[in-house]
Design a protein around this motif. Structure first.
Motif, PDB file in Angstrom:
ATOM      1  N   UNK A 281       0.852  -1.192   0.000  1.00 53.36           N
ATOM      2  CA  UNK A 281       0.000   0.000   0.000  1.00 53.36           C
ATOM      3  C   UNK A 281       0.889   1.244   0.000  1.00 53.36           C
ATOM      4  N   UNK A 282       0.310   2.355  -0.400  1.00 52.69           N
ATOM      5  CA  UNK A 282       1.027   3.623  -0.274  1.00 52.69           C
ATOM      6  C   UNK A 282       0.887   4.080   1.172  1.00 52.69           C
ATOM      7  N   UNK A 283       2.011   4.213   1.867  1.00 54.21           N
ATOM      8  CA  UNK A 283       1.884   4.617   3.264  1.00 54.21           C
ATOM      9  C   UNK A 283       1.795   6.140   3.363  1.00 54.21           C
ATOM     10  N   UNK A 284       0.965   6.568   4.297  1.00 54.80           N
ATOM     11  CA  UNK A 284       0.677   7.990   4.484  1.00 54.80           C
ATOM     12  C   UNK A 284       1.191   8.354   5.877  1.00 54.80           C
ATOM     13  N   UNK A 285       2.095   9.331   5.970  1.00 53.91           N
ATOM     14  CA  UNK A 285       2.702   9.604   7.281  1.00 53.91           C
ATOM     15  C   UNK A 285       1.805  10.424   8.207  1.00 53.91           C
TER      16      UNK A 285
END
Ligand code: AMP
Ligand code: GLY
Length: 426
Positions: free
Chosen positions: A41-45
């Protein structure tokens, strides 16, 4: 559909893996995620508890469905905020998440809905609480009302211990403000299991049951942890027991929550004690268990996105679930010292080889990547998950993968699944 998963543990890695397999999932995001999740997944900080920032991010990125993993953002009202912003969400409102956020509320719901549970009384006055302990005697259980990071339960074998626990909690010496109220309840004996059901506020469908191992050491010894391993199916969990739990616990709870104006949408994690008087509910949690979620997701043979979306949209009555005819088992690897103090940022090697072992999936729970190296960042760090024809085979496969890992700073229990393995031998 664009899906955002909130959380950073093994549970969320397992959810991401299952969601990613759905043909309807066009984009998958996870906030804040971990090194394993980043490969799916695209990780979101953004932190799981940053309710405003998460809501703003989901809106700005036109997310279609948010799946909330941990209890803290639920209790803080993340589901409410997302819904107000017009975003679909899997996870209960803050008012419904009080089932986990306040043990006193949960016990009142069980009582009023007629669900079998331990007798109990709530106290905000320490003198009255101590008098009740003296009247009832031991063994007895003392609980804090509020969230205490999965702790907050003291099983007392004698009255002195129980009186001390009341004093320590109510003087805020342990558990801080979560201890402004205590619940004193009957000590139940028996085999424990975790039963999971999903509700859309109107109705509910059963998932499956798992058994976990809370104690840190082999033979269920040592201090309690968040869970050192789990397996599914639980041999004690028959179809008849599932139906009984739906009729006597889950459906009455869902109906009662609706009546209270707090309709429950999300997963109900029901801790059960199989007592000599029949099954009794120990507690509800308002989220998937960790590591129980890892074994549930491995065995589920239905499109999880369809299921979670149906719960969010109030369409669960139409959903039928399918399960693989296999057993799943997860062995948690933790940093040496856990659940006490432990070192951070130690390097884990051999992850690729472990992932290639037959039937194995390595869930990351507390990891981050730095220049191509995977570092341990949490107490519980990995969940080595395996499928097999039996729990015995799944266990063997999981430990084969554990043994390919090169992480001197980590440890695991060597007996996860012992109860089921012993039953399979006979
Ligand atoms: P909880 O934090 O409520 O999940 O409780 C932690 C653990 O304490 C449970 O998994 C049980 O093993 C144990 N426990 C909780 N309530 C009781 C009870 N009334 N009688 C016996 N054991 C309990
Ligand atoms: N494994 C127990 C829990 O998630 O609370």
């Amino acid at each position: 559909m664009k899906v955002l998963v909130v959380g950073s543990g093994g549970r969320e890695h397992a959810l991401c893996r299952a969601l990613k397999q759905s043909p309807r999932c066009s984009a998958l995001f996870c906030a804040p995620g971990n090194a394993g999740i980043a490969s799916l997944a695209t990780v979101v900080p953004v932190a799981a508890e940053a309710v405003d920032d998460l809501t703003a991010w989901a809106k700005a990125n036109t997310v279609d469905l948010v799946v909330i993993g941990p209890e803290a953002p639920l209790v803080l009202g993340l589901a409410d905020r997302l819904q107000e912003a017009g975003i679909k969400v899997f996870g209960p409102s803050a008012a419904a998440a009080a089932l986990e956020g306040s043990k006193g509320f949960m016990k009142d719901v069980l009582r009023d809905a007629g669900v079998p549970t331990a007798w109990y009384q709530r106290f905000t006055d320490s003198h009255a609480a101590r008098a009740f302990v003296t009247e009832k005697g031991a063994p007895i259980v003392i609980k804090t009302d509020g969230l205490a990071a999965g702790k907050g339960v003291i099983l007392c074998q004698n009255t002195e211990e129980a009186l001390q626990a009341v004093t320590d909690i109510m003087d805020r010496r342990i558990f801080g403000d979560a201890g402004s109220e205590v619940i004193i309840e009957q000590f139940l004996e028996g085999e424990e299991l975790s039963f999971f059901a999903i509700s859309d506020g109107e109705t509910a469908i059963p998932l499956a049951a798992a058994q976990d191992h809370k104690a840190v050491g082999d033979g269920d010894t040592g201090p309690n942890t968040g869970g050192m391993g789990a397996y599914c199916p639980a041999p004690a969990f028959t179809d008849a027991l599932r139906d009984e739990l739906m009729q006597k616990a889950i459906l009455p709870t869902v109906a009662h929550m609706k009546k209270l104006g707090r309709p429950y949408r999300g997963v109900l994690f029901c801790g059960i004690m199989l007592t000599a008087d029949g099954p009794k509910v120990l507690e509800y949690n308002v989220r998937f268990g960790d590591p129980e979620c890892q074994v549930l997701m491995e065995r589920l043979d239905s499109d999880i996105l369809e299921v979670l979306l149906a719960a969010a949209e109030g369409r669960l009555a139409d959903i039928r679930l399918h399960w693989k005819d296999q057993a799943a088992l997860v062995v948690v690897m933790a940093a040496r010292g856990y659940p006490g103090t432990y070192a951070r940022n130690t390097e884990i090697r051999g992850l690729d080889a472990a992932s290639r072992c037959e039937g194995v999936f390595v869930c990351h729970a507390g990891t981050r990547e730095e220049n191509g190296r995977i570092l341990a960042t949490g107490g519980r760090v990995l969940g080595i998950t395996a499928l097999g024809r039996t729990v015995t085979e799944a266990q063997k496969r999981a430990y084969t993968a554990v043994d390919t890992l090169d992480w001197p700073d980590g440890f695991c229990r060597r007996d996860i699944g012992w109860r089921a393995v012993a039953r399979e031998k006979t």
